[in-house]
Design an enzyme around this catalytic site. Structure first.
Site, PDB file in Angstrom:
ATOM      1  N   LYS A 127       0.870  -1.182   0.000  1.00 14.27           N
ATOM      2  CA  LYS A 127       0.000   0.000   0.000  1.00 14.27           C
ATOM      3  C   LYS A 127       0.907   1.232   0.000  1.00 14.27           C
ATOM      4  CE  LYS A 127      -1.779   3.214   1.922  1.00 14.27           C
ATOM      5  NZ  LYS A 127      -1.693   4.598   1.360  1.00 14.27           N
TER       6      LYS A 127
ATOM      7  N   GLY B 143       6.632   6.096   7.857  1.00 16.13           N
ATOM      8  CA  GLY B 143       5.779   7.273   7.770  1.00 16.13           C
ATOM      9  C   GLY B 143       5.864   8.060   9.065  1.00 16.13           C
ATOM     10  N   SER B 144       4.811   8.793   9.375  1.00 16.67           N
ATOM     11  CA  SER B 144       4.847   9.692  10.529  1.00 16.67           C
ATOM     12  C   SER B 144       4.701   8.913  11.841  1.00 16.67           C
ATOM     13  CB  SER B 144       3.730  10.721  10.405  1.00 16.67           C
ATOM     14  OG  SER B 144       2.494  10.043  10.374  1.00 16.67           O
TER      15      SER B 144
ATOM     16  N   VAL C 244       0.932   8.195  12.835  1.00 17.46           N
ATOM     17  CA  VAL C 244       0.303   7.045  12.157  1.00 17.46           C
ATOM     18  C   VAL C 244       0.950   5.746  12.639  1.00 17.46           C
ATOM     19  CG1 VAL C 244      -0.100   5.919   9.937  1.00 17.46           C
ATOM     20  CG2 VAL C 244      -0.457   8.382  10.151  1.00 17.46           C
ATOM     21  N   GLY C 245       2.277   5.764  12.820  1.00 16.86           N
ATOM     22  CA  GLY C 245       2.967   4.562  13.297  1.00 16.86           C
ATOM     23  C   GLY C 245       2.440   4.101  14.647  1.00 16.86           C
TER      24      GLY C 245
ATOM     25  N   GLU D  11       9.237   2.657  10.956  1.00 18.37           N
ATOM     26  CA  GLU D  11      10.273   3.680  10.759  1.00 18.37           C
ATOM     27  C   GLU D  11       9.559   5.010  10.631  1.00 18.37           C
ATOM     28  OE1 GLU D  11      13.361   3.463  11.131  1.00 18.37           O
ATOM     29  OE2 GLU D  11      13.445   1.282  11.272  1.00 18.37           O
TER      30      GLU D  11
ATOM     31  N   CYS E 280      13.301  12.130   6.363  1.00 19.82           N
ATOM     32  CA  CYS E 280      13.314  11.765   7.784  1.00 19.82           C
ATOM     33  C   CYS E 280      14.668  12.090   8.383  1.00 19.82           C
ATOM     34  CB  CYS E 280      12.977  10.289   7.962  1.00 19.82           C
ATOM     35  SG  CYS E 280      14.005   9.230   6.952  1.00 19.82           S
TER      36      CYS E 280
ATOM     37  N   GLN F 203       1.001  20.089   3.367  1.00 17.99           N
ATOM     38  CA  GLN F 203       2.393  20.165   3.835  1.00 17.99           C
ATOM     39  C   GLN F 203       2.863  21.628   3.838  1.00 17.99           C
ATOM     40  OE1 GLN F 203       3.503  17.354   4.902  1.00 17.99           O
ATOM     41  NE2 GLN F 203       5.552  18.021   5.498  1.00 17.99           N
TER      42      GLN F 203
ATOM     43  N   GLU G 263       8.805  17.470  14.503  1.00 19.37           N
ATOM     44  CA  GLU G 263       9.207  17.318  13.104  1.00 19.37           C
ATOM     45  C   GLU G 263       8.370  18.247  12.226  1.00 19.37           C
ATOM     46  OE1 GLU G 263       8.166  13.722  10.834  1.00 19.37           O
ATOM     47  OE2 GLU G 263      10.287  13.586  10.293  1.00 19.37           O
TER      48      GLU G 263
HETATM   49  P1  NAP Z   1       2.128   9.296   6.795  1.00 16.57           P
HETATM   50  O1  NAP Z   1       1.112  10.335   6.619  1.00 16.57           O
HETATM   51  O2  NAP Z   1       2.303   8.689   8.132  1.00 16.57           O
HETATM   52  O3  NAP Z   1       1.799   8.161   5.703  1.00 16.57           O
HETATM   53  C1  NAP Z   1       2.631   7.046   5.494  1.00 16.57           C
HETATM   54  C2  NAP Z   1       1.822   5.934   4.842  1.00 16.57           C
HETATM   55  O4  NAP Z   1       0.825   5.487   5.778  1.00 16.57           O
HETATM   56  C3  NAP Z   1       1.047   6.374   3.602  1.00 16.57           C
HETATM   57  O5  NAP Z   1       0.996   5.303   2.686  1.00 16.57           O
HETATM   58  C4  NAP Z   1      -0.326   6.664   4.167  1.00 16.57           C
HETATM   59  O6  NAP Z   1      -1.371   6.605   3.205  1.00 16.57           O
HETATM   60  C5  NAP Z   1      -0.458   5.553   5.179  1.00 16.57           C
HETATM   61  N1  NAP Z   1      -1.452   5.791   6.226  1.00 16.57           N
HETATM   62  C6  NAP Z   1      -1.982   6.967   6.634  1.00 16.57           C
HETATM   63  N2  NAP Z   1      -2.886   6.739   7.624  1.00 16.57           N
HETATM   64  C7  NAP Z   1      -2.908   5.400   7.839  1.00 16.57           C
HETATM   65  C8  NAP Z   1      -3.639   4.555   8.715  1.00 16.57           C
HETATM   66  N3  NAP Z   1      -4.501   5.045   9.596  1.00 16.57           N
HETATM   67  N4  NAP Z   1      -3.411   3.228   8.674  1.00 16.57           N
HETATM   68  C9  NAP Z   1      -2.512   2.709   7.809  1.00 16.57           C
HETATM   69  N5  NAP Z   1      -1.806   3.461   6.926  1.00 16.57           N
HETATM   70  C10 NAP Z   1      -1.996   4.793   6.948  1.00 16.57           C
HETATM   71  O7  NAP Z   1       3.583   9.826   6.350  1.00 16.57           O
HETATM   72  P2  NAP Z   1       3.968  10.618   5.034  1.00 16.57           P
HETATM   73  O8  NAP Z   1       3.475  12.018   5.150  1.00 16.57           O
HETATM   74  O9  NAP Z   1       3.622   9.810   3.833  1.00 16.57           O
HETATM   75  O10 NAP Z   1       5.578  10.614   5.143  1.00 16.57           O
HETATM   76  C11 NAP Z   1       6.293  11.509   5.920  1.00 16.57           C
HETATM   77  C12 NAP Z   1       6.733  10.881   7.232  1.00 16.57           C
HETATM   78  O11 NAP Z   1       7.502   9.710   6.973  1.00 16.57           O
HETATM   79  C13 NAP Z   1       7.649  11.773   8.055  1.00 16.57           C
HETATM   80  O12 NAP Z   1       7.253  11.734   9.403  1.00 16.57           O
HETATM   81  C14 NAP Z   1       9.019  11.146   7.885  1.00 16.57           C
HETATM   82  O13 NAP Z   1       9.927  11.399   8.934  1.00 16.57           O
HETATM   83  C15 NAP Z   1       8.661   9.712   7.795  1.00 16.57           C
HETATM   84  N6  NAP Z   1       9.739   8.937   7.175  1.00 16.57           N
HETATM   85  C16 NAP Z   1      10.503   8.139   7.972  1.00 16.57           C
HETATM   86  C17 NAP Z   1      11.556   7.416   7.440  1.00 16.57           C
HETATM   87  C18 NAP Z   1      12.394   6.518   8.297  1.00 16.57           C
HETATM   88  O14 NAP Z   1      13.018   5.612   7.765  1.00 16.57           O
HETATM   89  N7  NAP Z   1      12.450   6.727   9.614  1.00 16.57           N
HETATM   90  C19 NAP Z   1      11.823   7.501   6.066  1.00 16.57           C
HETATM   91  C20 NAP Z   1      11.025   8.340   5.286  1.00 16.57           C
HETATM   92  C21 NAP Z   1       9.968   9.040   5.843  1.00 16.57           C
HETATM   93  P3  NAP Z   1      -1.906   7.928   2.439  1.00 16.57           P
HETATM   94  O15 NAP Z   1      -0.869   8.975   2.582  1.00 16.57           O
HETATM   95  O16 NAP Z   1      -2.080   7.452   1.062  1.00 16.57           O
HETATM   96  O17 NAP Z   1      -3.185   8.301   3.106  1.00 16.57           O
END
Ligand code: NAP
Length: 490
Positions: free
Chosen positions: A171, A224-225, A228-229, A246, A280, A327, A381
């Site tokens: 996904k 992701g964030s 959400v994690g 992550e 990140c 954003q 962040e």
């Molecule tokens: P996000 O909003 O948390 O989304 C990440 C993924 O989760 C997307 O595919 C999103 O789908 C999905 N998602 C959203 N709500 C969900 C739910 N309730 N249940 C299951 N999946 C759900 O993060 P983002 O804005 O895409 O990415 C930015 C974040 O990623 C930042 O916080 C960054 O630090 C982090 N990041 C971390 C690393 C690492 O390795 N530590 C690397 C890269 C990025 P949709 O967006 O399609 O709704």
């Protein structure tokens, strides 16, 4: 229209609904995608479950051959994939090509694991007894990925999962689903059997949610964030599925009194404003020794004023847009928070109003000075082109400030004193440390991840990734022909 890929077929969701993917630099629509439901996830999980037994029994070197072919196709299509990536999420083309290259590196690295996937053989304590351990796949993996590394991060999950014999429901972020569908197409053309990799397109709610909660999925691998994690971990808890998270970062560059400031400046600009700060690993805090503060701050402001914003495909562009309106608004909200908290704005601090910015989501590179470590702009962040200068009087204070946030992904130190470098390497409470380099630039053959709110104890990449996607099985073979009791018959 871009469709789901379930059981080897490209299929539209029964919802009949779609969503669009657009270019954040200019609003251009790139494509229409099917919008999935929980029913599509159900079908994808069923396909993955059915394919699992045959895939896990396929010899790992044969599984790896699919990855090698996919890696080769990525090499041949690198330029096309990079351009698509820039158009779909905005990062400048050289960085987009780097994102693709990281995916290629990971694909070949994990393909190599097809002939390794090392277990252990160890001496048994009893005579005529053999002891070993082997890695086995976990089962069906739910891979949920963000938009900021829309090619590399999916490969970080799919390649170790597949080479180890798992099947996958993928996904991707709905911001970058065209690129994700293209990656799946590459895997299909490389010869992956039906059902081994399944793609479901659509937003986190309901598609990601359905993946997390599905009892047929054994492992959720999420990037992701942190918010959400955290919710994923809670939702997965009742079924006790394995969850690898992550998440966010609040990374710092420490610049000591003996640093080479020209070198530090390059690392700061690259780490704070590369990918418009949407990494990140972005440096959103610059922790400076008081003695270098005045000169380094002036150098930073001077460099930032020269950064050219624009379409990432143009060779004249230094910094692209942020990914979407929400954003953009979030980054601006943090500027207002910083001002309210009493930080001093040295540069940027607003949505770009220059020519060429009007059709996209551009934010001016922003530097705050006089930042106190407890301020929200120094703790939370922002995920945009904003960095905060914090002044300290010693290495000990710099390390303390670095460690005192809810995240722990990366820290870097600029110093010419080897004693300071080693002290920092030991005391920085993060998953990744750089010495005399910025906070970005991880290579795929070492573990990637962090502490506290950044990760939940797992690591991606390198050999560490295999611990996420495999279960250990310990095997004892007793060929003595009699009962031998461990710990008793000694
Ligand atoms: P996000 O909003 O948390 O989304 C990440 C993924 O989760 C997307 O595919 C999103 O789908 C999905 N998602 C959203 N709500 C969900 C739910 N309730 N249940 C299951 N999946 C759900 O993060 P983002 O804005 O895409 O990415 C930015 C974040 O990623 C930042 O916080 C960054 O630090 C982090 N990041 C971390 C690393 C690492 O390795 N530590 C690397 C890269 C990025 P949709 O967006 O399609 O709704």
């Amino acid at each position: 229209m871009y469709k789901n890929y379930i059981n080897g077929k490209w299929t539209e969701s029964k919802s009949g609904e779609t969503f669009l993917s657009g270019n954040p630099a200019n609003g251009e629509t790139l494509g229409e995608l099917t919008r999935s439901t929980a029913q599509d996830v159900e079908e994808a999980v069923n396909a993955a479950r059915q394919a699992f037994d045959a895939w896990r029994k396929t010899p790992a070197p044969r599984r790896a051959e699919v990855l090698f072919r996919a890696g080769q196709a990525m090499v041949e299509r690198k330029d096309e994939l990079g351009r698509l990536l820039t158009r779909e999420m905005g990062k400048v083309l050289p960085e987009a090509l780097g994102d693709i290259q990281e995916g290629i590196d990971m694909t070949f690295y994990m393909a190599g694991e097809g002939r390794r996937l090392f277990g252990e053989t160890v001496p048994a304590e009893l005579p005529n007894k053999f002891a070993m351990s082997v890695r086995e796949p976990v089962g069906v993996v739910g891979a949920i990925t963000p938009w900021n590394f829309p090619f590399a991060i999916p490969t970080w999950k799919l390649m170790p999962a597949l080479v180890a014999g798992n099947t996958v429901v993928f996904k991707p972020s709905s911001e970058t689903s065209i690129l994700a569908a293209t990656l799946v197409q590459i895997m299909e053309e490389a010869g992956l059997p039906p059902g081994v990799l399944n793609l479901v397109l659509g937003p986190g709610d309901p598609v990601g949610d359905a993946v997390v909660e599905h009892p047929g999925i054994n492992l959720i691998s999420f990037t992701g964030s942190t918010d959400v994690g955290r919710s994923i971990m809670a939702k997965a808890a009742p079924s006790l599925k394995r969850v690898s998270l992550e998440m966010g970062g609040k990374n710092a560059i420490l610049v000591m009194e003996d640093a080479n400031l020209d070198l530090a400046l390059e690392g700061i600009i690259w780490s704070a404003f590369g990918t418009s700060g949407q990494r990140c690993t972005a440096a959103s805090r610059i922790i400076m020794h008081r003695s270098v503060r005045q000169s380094l701050t002036a150098m930073m402001v001077d460099r930032v004023r020269g950064l050219r914003l624009g379409d990432g495909l143009l060779p004249t562009t230094d910094m692209g847009p942020v990914v979407n309106r929400s954003q953009l608004e979030k980054v601006h909200r943090y500027t207002q928070i910083g001002l309210k908290e009493g930080a001093k704005l040295l540069s940027g601090g607003d949505i770009c109003g220059r020519d060429g910015c009007e059709r996209g989501f551009f934010y001016l590179p922003t530097i705050f000075d006089d930042v106190i470590p407890s301020m929200r702009i120094a703790q939370e962040e922002i995920f945009g082109p904003t960095t905060a200068i914090i002044t300290v009087d010693s290495l000990e204070e710099a390390v303390r400030v670095n460690n005192d946030t809810g995240f722990g992904l990366v820290a870097s130190i600029y110093t010419s004193d080897v004693n300071k470098a080693f002290t920092a390497m030991r005391d920085l409470s993060v998953g990744i440390v750089y010495v005399n380099a910025g906070t970005i630039g991880a290579e795929i053959q070492l573990p990637f991840g962090g502490r506290r709110g950044t990760s939940n104890g797992h690591r991606e990449a390198g050999q560490a990734a295999l611990d996420v996607y495999t279960e250990w099985k310990s095997i004892y073979v007793d060929y003595s022909g009699r009962l031998q009791r461990a710990q008793i018959d000694v």
